[in-house]
Design a protein around this motif. Structure first.
Motif, PDB file in Angstrom:
ATOM      1  N   LYS A 117       0.874  -1.166   0.000  1.00 29.15           N
ATOM      2  CA  LYS A 117       0.000   0.000   0.000  1.00 29.15           C
ATOM      3  C   LYS A 117       0.913   1.219   0.000  1.00 29.15           C
ATOM      4  O   LYS A 117       1.882   1.256   0.736  1.00 29.15           O
ATOM      5  N   VAL A 118       0.601   2.193  -0.851  1.00 23.83           N
ATOM      6  CA  VAL A 118       1.508   3.337  -0.972  1.00 23.83           C
ATOM      7  C   VAL A 118       0.803   4.645  -0.653  1.00 23.83           C
ATOM      8  O   VAL A 118      -0.432   4.727  -0.659  1.00 23.83           O
ATOM      9  N   ALA A 119       1.606   5.636  -0.348  1.00 20.51           N
ATOM     10  CA  ALA A 119       1.126   7.010  -0.212  1.00 20.51           C
ATOM     11  C   ALA A 119       2.038   7.853  -1.088  1.00 20.51           C
ATOM     12  O   ALA A 119       3.260   7.773  -0.973  1.00 20.51           O
ATOM     13  N   VAL A 120       1.445   8.623  -1.970  1.00 19.78           N
ATOM     14  CA  VAL A 120       2.219   9.376  -2.942  1.00 19.78           C
ATOM     15  C   VAL A 120       1.992  10.864  -2.689  1.00 19.78           C
ATOM     16  O   VAL A 120       0.861  11.346  -2.772  1.00 19.78           O
ATOM     17  N   ALA A 121       3.064  11.563  -2.344  1.00 14.70           N
ATOM     18  CA  ALA A 121       2.950  12.982  -2.024  1.00 14.70           C
ATOM     19  C   ALA A 121       3.259  13.812  -3.271  1.00 14.70           C
ATOM     20  O   ALA A 121       4.185  13.493  -4.024  1.00 14.70           O
ATOM     21  N   ILE A 122       2.457  14.849  -3.469  1.00 12.62           N
ATOM     22  CA  ILE A 122       2.635  15.726  -4.629  1.00 12.62           C
ATOM     23  C   ILE A 122       2.550  17.186  -4.180  1.00 12.62           C
ATOM     24  O   ILE A 122       1.594  17.575  -3.506  1.00 12.62           O
ATOM     25  N   ALA A 123       3.549  17.953  -4.537  1.00 17.79           N
ATOM     26  CA  ALA A 123       3.537  19.398  -4.269  1.00 17.79           C
ATOM     27  C   ALA A 123       4.635  20.036  -5.113  1.00 17.79           C
ATOM     28  O   ALA A 123       5.358  19.345  -5.846  1.00 17.79           O
ATOM     29  N   ASP A 124       4.762  21.348  -4.986  1.00 17.34           N
ATOM     30  CA  ASP A 124       5.818  22.065  -5.698  1.00 17.34           C
ATOM     31  C   ASP A 124       7.200  21.537  -5.314  1.00 17.34           C
ATOM     32  O   ASP A 124       7.386  21.053  -4.199  1.00 17.34           O
ATOM     33  N   ASP A 125       8.142  21.706  -6.231  1.00 12.55           N
ATOM     34  CA  ASP A 125       9.520  21.312  -5.930  1.00 12.55           C
ATOM     35  C   ASP A 125      10.011  21.908  -4.620  1.00 12.55           C
ATOM     36  O   ASP A 125      10.630  21.223  -3.817  1.00 12.55           O
ATOM     37  N   SER A 126       9.697  23.179  -4.415  1.00 15.70           N
ATOM     38  CA  SER A 126      10.204  23.861  -3.218  1.00 15.70           C
ATOM     39  C   SER A 126       9.647  23.217  -1.953  1.00 15.70           C
ATOM     40  O   SER A 126      10.305  23.208  -0.917  1.00 15.70           O
ATOM     41  N   VAL A 127       8.448  22.683  -2.060  1.00 16.12           N
ATOM     42  CA  VAL A 127       7.852  22.006  -0.910  1.00 16.12           C
ATOM     43  C   VAL A 127       8.437  20.606  -0.764  1.00 16.12           C
ATOM     44  O   VAL A 127       8.805  20.169   0.326  1.00 16.12           O
ATOM     45  N   MET A 128       8.560  19.931  -1.895  1.00 18.99           N
ATOM     46  CA  MET A 128       9.036  18.544  -1.850  1.00 18.99           C
ATOM     47  C   MET A 128      10.476  18.472  -1.342  1.00 18.99           C
ATOM     48  O   MET A 128      10.851  17.515  -0.663  1.00 18.99           O
ATOM     49  N   GLN A 129      11.255  19.488  -1.666  1.00 15.71           N
ATOM     50  CA  GLN A 129      12.651  19.477  -1.207  1.00 15.71           C
ATOM     51  C   GLN A 129      12.743  19.600   0.314  1.00 15.71           C
ATOM     52  O   GLN A 129      13.747  19.232   0.906  1.00 15.71           O
ATOM     53  N   ARG A 130      11.709  20.147   0.932  1.00 16.07           N
ATOM     54  CA  ARG A 130      11.713  20.318   2.397  1.00 16.07           C
ATOM     55  C   ARG A 130      10.533  19.564   3.009  1.00 16.07           C
ATOM     56  O   ARG A 130       9.918  20.019   3.980  1.00 16.07           O
ATOM     57  N   LEU A 131      10.229  18.425   2.418  1.00 15.67           N
ATOM     58  CA  LEU A 131       9.017  17.713   2.823  1.00 15.67           C
ATOM     59  C   LEU A 131       9.033  17.347   4.308  1.00 15.67           C
ATOM     60  O   LEU A 131       8.015  17.466   5.002  1.00 15.67           O
ATOM     61  N   ASP A 132      10.191  16.895   4.785  1.00 15.98           N
ATOM     62  CA  ASP A 132      10.263  16.511   6.197  1.00 15.98           C
ATOM     63  C   ASP A 132      10.009  17.714   7.114  1.00 15.98           C
ATOM     64  O   ASP A 132       9.372  17.593   8.153  1.00 15.98           O
ATOM     65  N   GLU A 133      10.521  18.851   6.687  1.00 15.72           N
ATOM     66  CA  GLU A 133      10.276  20.073   7.472  1.00 15.72           C
ATOM     67  C   GLU A 133       8.785  20.397   7.509  1.00 15.72           C
ATOM     68  O   GLU A 133       8.233  20.762   8.556  1.00 15.72           O
ATOM     69  N   TYR A 134       8.145  20.244   6.348  1.00 12.69           N
ATOM     70  CA  TYR A 134       6.709  20.536   6.309  1.00 12.69           C
ATOM     71  C   TYR A 134       5.908  19.538   7.144  1.00 12.69           C
ATOM     72  O   TYR A 134       4.935  19.902   7.804  1.00 12.69           O
ATOM     73  N   ARG A 135       6.364  18.301   7.112  1.00 14.39           N
ATOM     74  CA  ARG A 135       5.686  17.303   7.966  1.00 14.39           C
ATOM     75  C   ARG A 135       5.851  17.672   9.436  1.00 14.39           C
ATOM     76  O   ARG A 135       4.917  17.579  10.222  1.00 14.39           O
ATOM     77  N   ALA A 136       7.058  18.101   9.774  1.00 18.30           N
ATOM     78  CA  ALA A 136       7.329  18.458  11.170  1.00 18.30           C
ATOM     79  C   ALA A 136       6.464  19.652  11.600  1.00 18.30           C
ATOM     80  O   ALA A 136       6.002  19.714  12.746  1.00 18.30           O
ATOM     81  N   MET A 137       6.246  20.578  10.688  1.00 15.51           N
ATOM     82  CA  MET A 137       5.391  21.735  11.026  1.00 15.51           C
ATOM     83  C   MET A 137       3.986  21.273  11.393  1.00 15.51           C
ATOM     84  O   MET A 137       3.406  21.727  12.378  1.00 15.51           O
ATOM     85  N   LEU A 138       3.447  20.371  10.585  1.00 18.60           N
ATOM     86  CA  LEU A 138       2.104  19.870  10.883  1.00 18.60           C
ATOM     87  C   LEU A 138       2.096  19.100  12.191  1.00 18.60           C
ATOM     88  O   LEU A 138       1.140  19.179  12.966  1.00 18.60           O
ATOM     89  N   GLY A 139       3.175  18.347  12.427  1.00 18.87           N
ATOM     90  CA  GLY A 139       3.271  17.613  13.687  1.00 18.87           C
ATOM     91  C   GLY A 139       3.261  18.563  14.877  1.00 18.87           C
ATOM     92  O   GLY A 139       2.637  18.296  15.897  1.00 18.87           O
ATOM     93  N   ARG A 140       3.930  19.700  14.701  1.00 18.71           N
ATOM     94  CA  ARG A 140       3.987  20.673  15.797  1.00 18.71           C
ATOM     95  C   ARG A 140       2.605  21.310  16.020  1.00 18.71           C
ATOM     96  O   ARG A 140       2.181  21.516  17.156  1.00 18.71           O
ATOM     97  N   LEU A 141       1.908  21.592  14.921  1.00 20.85           N
ATOM     98  CA  LEU A 141       0.564  22.167  15.060  1.00 20.85           C
ATOM     99  C   LEU A 141      -0.423  21.141  15.609  1.00 20.85           C
ATOM    100  O   LEU A 141      -1.372  21.490  16.311  1.00 20.85           O
ATOM    101  N   ALA A 142      -0.172  19.881  15.286  1.00 22.70           N
ATOM    102  CA  ALA A 142      -1.077  18.823  15.770  1.00 22.70           C
ATOM    103  C   ALA A 142      -0.957  18.653  17.280  1.00 22.70           C
ATOM    104  O   ALA A 142      -1.903  18.253  17.944  1.00 22.70           O
ATOM    105  N   ASP A 143       0.211  18.960  17.805  1.00 19.63           N
ATOM    106  CA  ASP A 143       0.399  18.883  19.257  1.00 19.63           C
ATOM    107  C   ASP A 143       0.995  20.211  19.739  1.00 19.63           C
ATOM    108  O   ASP A 143       2.194  20.356  19.897  1.00 19.63           O
ATOM    109  N   PRO A 144       0.132  21.188  19.955  1.00 18.63           N
ATOM    110  CA  PRO A 144       0.631  22.545  20.225  1.00 18.63           C
ATOM    111  C   PRO A 144       1.002  22.798  21.678  1.00 18.63           C
ATOM    112  O   PRO A 144       1.168  23.956  22.067  1.00 18.63           O
ATOM    113  N   ARG A 145       1.161  21.757  22.461  1.00 20.72           N
ATOM    114  CA  ARG A 145       1.548  21.988  23.851  1.00 20.72           C
ATOM    115  C   ARG A 145       2.908  22.693  23.887  1.00 20.72           C
ATOM    116  O   ARG A 145       3.856  22.233  23.259  1.00 20.72           O
TER     117      ARG A 145
END
Ligand SMILES: [Zn+2]
Length: 1016
Positions: A117-145
């Motif tokens: 089973k796969v998950a395929v991420a699609i976004a601009d190059d500028s986003v894809m190059q920093r995908l882990d950073e963007y994931r981390a941002m969402l992780g931080r917002l998901a747990d805003p303590r």
């Protein structure tokens, strides 16, 4: 990688320069892939009045570097007759990943049968190059303590929402994987304004197929349908995944199946702001909001977000002339057992589409009933009849709707992120300011290993669990439930911590024999019980209001509510109240899990708990079993849970007997049902099993002097039909999890001479549909329909590890011969266990004429938790280990059972030969478990109306037939890996198949296995 990327960019630029200009504004300066676009238009039916496509999807942009589905797979999605296997779909997405820097493929893990089973991420190059950073941002917002206001503002401005699209969780709903391949391409290469806006602002994640095993099977069954000319998809998909079919989307609460586990792992990896599941059943595009009542744990903000997105899609597509785009109706939003509920209960948005199916990959003329085409307040743009509907139409609708939603989230990126973090903050704040402030799951409780499973489930749902560092007292929230004995201040007094209550104590004040017929409550016509009007997720009204002090012990598990992922914990431990005048429920109405699993947990009413000494649980909770004492004989108390009940199967090499009455040994008391284990020569199988299972064994030197019978582990057959396998699939899953071996046989095989000779126990789980279809099967019209591996259908048949079954023709049922074979099997001494609807079969065929299945007129008991009473009079090994007379079980509407009471004319008549009278009584079925005879004590959680029709009816009946027994379960003991509290009822029956006993004659000296009095 860098080399190919620049080459690709160069090729892209070249392509844009040399190809002809695009025709539509949507495409901007980019050329269209003309051959592909021509096919899209040819495949889309046209109509003088209605549109079935939009400018979003009626073309495909060209790319010299990135391959289209046509290039890789040889067809345009939406081509009649074409559906791709999972391997090909994944191959396409890998090609997309290889060719585009805007695309990256992740594995989500494998299925039960090893498909990826796969998950395929699609976004601009500028986003894809920093995908882990963007994931981390969402992780931080998901747990805003601990998130500062500045960081919060910065993150909301900078982060990109993940919008996770999932296709074909339901295998016969075939269109979405096809659509998602094209959408993936489009989002990767389209230089139009819309795609650019989406790519810049949203990270689109695509999982083309959630049920990968079922997908390959449905492609086979579609091809076979064509070959056999029986009509598209008319080869029924008997198996989807290994265990579940449609119920793969009912596992969102307990995460038992690999599909759900993979999804939730992906969820916590991506922290999607939206999870969008693509279904196919309702014409033409139903976008989810639901009728309500909504689950009370869904934040009001998410409910608003469902509506906001739905109305955006309805407006945009209606304006473009597409008929039949609507919302509100169809489902309720109550049970959080769908995959999308994982998103809704974790401060994300969980939503779904139902689009109209094309039956595999076909075309047909729409002929809907008036109820589906009439204009209603919630469907002002209804579907229409008489138009042509093809798989491409379905793809156009889905893809257009999804693009509208993606664009809306892109355009309102910061608002959706603001909502996302606000929902998490609200959840945390709620836990800081309102009760319950925490849930406590005592570490020392009768079924501690089961409690540990519950704790681990909370962890799997992302909740942090703490362990109390010392003893302290808290105020417990008002008793939510007065009668089951698990909840409230009285629970520990009811013996939860005490596993040494003796059978003698229990029988001391045992209730007299009660006939369910004789004690139907008189005058209980009103249904206005104190709990029926109480809102869900709140302490039941009428329960004691004054909070009681409750001890928390060092080592107890605590789930604090001042954290972001607690909604699942709340709903799983809440009491649900579904009102009878609410819209008809779509699925289960009650699921209170500590009740269903016979685990003790309580709510804390004072906030001081949050300041108590506790430390985080850093690994899954585990209860180690232990053996104390010394000697050759091992005594193991039966705790009324599955871990105790499977001991005879798991104690390899040991001899297991069971005490038929209470006894004392080494100064301790043991109840009836206690296992007496003797190890085999030089073996340790008994001790090892006790340790593995988290049980307690006491070794003694001498065999206790107590009546006992040896357990002969039965040769079990699990019987399935070819009507459906989902319900037996849950039973099969439970048996596999517990380590109970069985032979898997089809009901068609029952009639084969000698087929049942090598079995002692047949387990025949619930089969949906009409009772007579068990006998008759499917109509014997047209050709035989094989379910077998072949060149055309490589994914049908037994499957890997021969886990499933196969047949030359799925149409025949068991036939009257099969029913007769069942009866002979029981008569010669076997045990037949039926469940739910299959319990109607031995009743309707009169295997034991003292059992009936009364019909109801007004009862509404839809998928909920009810209080059952162990019948003290009915001594039965089935109740071994159950320490309470009253406990919760899962039941869904039917069948209710009844046993003819004793005082019939035949047994009363003094002219009847006493021997005949005795024989009559010996063959009378016995009620083992009945629904609470008091209507106002019946409901634990969920919907109940017309309960007078249910009160006192039998739930489990032991019906002697010849030398054997039929054990009829009206309840569903193995319900969706939720009802662990009733697992042991069925396992006890199986283990004691040849010692089920007979009714006590007169005042039996036999010990009762159940507790005395009404459990509280
Ligand atoms: Zn579906």
């Amino acid at each position: 990688m860098q080399m190919t990327r620049s080459l690709r960019l160069a090729a892209l630029a070249l392509a844009a320069a040399v190809l002809p200009r695009a025709a539509t504004a949507q495409q901007g300066q980019q050329a269209a892939d003309t051959a592909y676009t021509r096919q899209i238009r040819e495949l889309t039916p046209t109509d003088p009045q209605w549109k079935f496509s939009t400018e979003f999807v009626d073309y495909l942009p060209a790319s010299a570097a990135v391959p289209t589905p046509l290039k890789v797979l040889g067809y345009v999605p939406g081509t009649v007759g074409r559906l791709s296997y999972v391997g090909d779909i994944n191959r396409y997405f890998r090609a997309l990943d290889d060719a585009s820097t805007r695309v990256r493929l992740f594995s989500l893990g494998t299925s039960d049968e090893g498909r990826e089973k796969v998950a395929v991420a699609i976004a601009d190059d500028s986003v894809m190059q920093r995908l882990d950073e963007y994931r981390a941002m969402l992780g931080r917002l998901a747990d805003p303590r601990g998130l500062s206001a500045d960081d919060r503002r910065r993150l909301v401005r900078a982060a990109k929402p993940v919008y996770w699209l999932t296709g074909s969780i339901h295998s016969p709903e075939t269109g979405s994987p096809e659509m998602l391949m094209e959408l993936g391409y489009r989002l990767a290469v389209d230089e139009g304004e819309q795609a650019r806006a989406i790519r810049a602002n949203v990270i689109t994640v695509i999982t083309p197929v959630l049920e990968v095993d079922g997908r390959d099977r449905v492609v086979d069954s579609y091809k076979l349908s064509k070959e056999l000319k029986v009509g598209p998809l008319n080869v029924p998909l008997v198996y989807w995944g290994r265990y579940t079919a449609h119920d793969n989307n009912r596992d969102g609460m307990v995460l038992s199946q690999k599909l759900t586990q993979n999804y939730s792992r992906g969820f916590f990896y991506w922290h999607p702001v939206v999870g969008h599941d693509l279904h196919e059943s309702v014409p033409f595009l139903y976008t989810s909001t639901g009728t309500g009542p909504y689950n009370e744990e869904f934040d009001p903000i998410v409910v608003n977000e469902w509506h906001q997105l739905a109305y955006q899609e309805i407006n945009e597509l209606t304006r473009r002339g597409l008929p039949g785009v609507w919302t509100h109706g169809f489902y309720d939003g109550w049970a959080p057992n769908y995959v999308l509920a994982i998103a809704n209960l974790h401060n994300s948005i969980g939503r779904f589409y139902e689009t109209y199916t094309s039956m595999g990959a076909d075309c047909h003329t729409v002929r809907l009933p008036a109820s589906a085409t009439e204009r209603r307040w919630d469907r002002t743009n209804p579907p229409v009849n008489g138009v042509r509907w093809c798989i491409r139409t379905n793809i156009n609708y889905q893809q257009s709707g999804v693009l509208v939603a993606l664009r809306h989230v892109a355009d309102n990126r910061e608002m959706f992120l603001e909502n996302f973090v606000a929902k998490a903050e609200r959840m945390i704040r709620r836990g800081q300011t309102t009760a319950p402030y925490a849930y406590v799951i005592p570490r020392t409780q009768r079924r501690a290993a089961e409690a540990a499973d519950l704790v681990n489930l909370f962890r799997a749902h992302g909740a942090e669990v703490q362990v109390a560092a010392q003893d302290f007292a808290v105020r417990e929230a008002g008793m939510r439930d007065a009668g089951s004995g698990m909840r409230g201040a009285g629970a520990s007094a009811a013996g939860q911590r005490d596993s040494t209550i003796t059978a003698a104590q229990r029988t001391a004040s045992a209730a007299p024999p009660i006939s369910p017929e004789a004690t139907r409550p008189a005058g209980t016509t009103s249904d206005s019980t104190r709990r029926d009007t109480a809102p869900a997720s709140r302490p039941a009204q009428g329960a004691p209001a004054a909070p009681a002090s409750r001890a928390v012990h060092a080592g107890d598990w605590i789930v604090r509510m001042d954290q972001p992922y607690t909604a699942t914990v709340r709903t799983l431990l809440s009491v649900q109240r579904y009102k009878p005048d609410d819209p008809s429920p779509y699925d289960d109405t009650g699921w209170t899990l500590d009740e269903l699993r016979h685990v003790e947990a309580f709510e804390v009413a004072d906030s001081s708990v949050l300041a108590r000494p506790m430390s985080p649980l850093t690994a899954d909770a585990r209860v180690e079993g232990r053996v104390t004492g010394s000697g050759a004989t091992l005594l193991v108390r039966h705790l009324g849970d599955w871990r105790s009940a499977v001991l005879p199967w798991r104690a390899r090499g040991a001899t297991v007997a069971v005490a038929e009455s209470s006894f004392t040994a080494g100064g301790a008391s043991y109840p009836a049902g206690t296992f007496i284990v003797t190890e085999g020569k030089g073996g340790n199988g008994g001790r090892d099993a006790v340790r593995d299972l988290g049980l307690e064994g006491v070794a003694v030197s001498a065999l206790p002097a107590v009546a006992r019978h040896a357990i002969t582990v039965p040769r079990v057959a699990l019987v399935h039909s070819w009507i459906e396998t989902q319900n037996e699939g849950w039973v099969r899953y439970a048996l596999d999890q517990m380590g109970v071996p069985y032979t898997y046989i089809s009901d068609q095989s029952l009639k084969q001479p000698g087929r049942l000779d090598r079995f002692d126990v047949l387990v025949f789980p619930h089969v949906g549909g009409f009772g007579s279809s068990l006998l008759n099967g499917r109509p014997m019209i047209g050709p035989a329909i094989p379910w077998k591996k072949s060149a055309l259908t490589p994914n049908l048949g037994r499957g890997p590890q021969k886990a499933l079954d196969e047949t030359d023709d799925i149409r025949p049922g068991m036939g009257l011969e099969g029913a007769a074979a069942l009866r002979r099997f029981v008569e010669r001494g076997g045990l037949l266990i039926t469940e739910g609807a299959t319990s109607r079969l031995p009743v309707d065929l009169g295997f034991n004429p003292t059992v009936s299945a009364p019909q109801t007129q007004r009862l509404q008991a839809r998928g909920a938790v009810f209080r059952a009473q162990a019948m003290a009079a009915a001594w039965s090994p089935v109740l071994y280990g159950y320490e309470r007379t009253t406990f919760p079980v899962y039941f869904n509407q039917a069948p209710l059972l009844a046993v003819q009471p004793r005082d019939t004319a035949n047994t009363r008549d003094e002219h009847v030969d006493p021997a005949i009278r005795e024989q009559t009584e010996r063959m009378r079925a016995r009620v083992i478990l009945r629904f609470h005879q008091r209507q106002d004590s019946l409901l634990v959680s969920g919907l109940l109306a017309g309960g007078d029709e249910m009160a006192g009816r039998a739930a489990v009946v032991d019906a002697p037939v010849g030398n054997g027994h039929v054990m009829l379960f009206g309840i569903r003991p193995f319900w969706r890996w939720q009802s662990q509290g009733s697992f042991a009822l069925a396992l006890n029956a199986m283990a004691n198949w040849n010692n089920l006993g007979s009714p006590p004659s007169g005042s039996s000296g036999r010990a009762s296995a159940v507790a005395a009095g009404e459990g509280r």
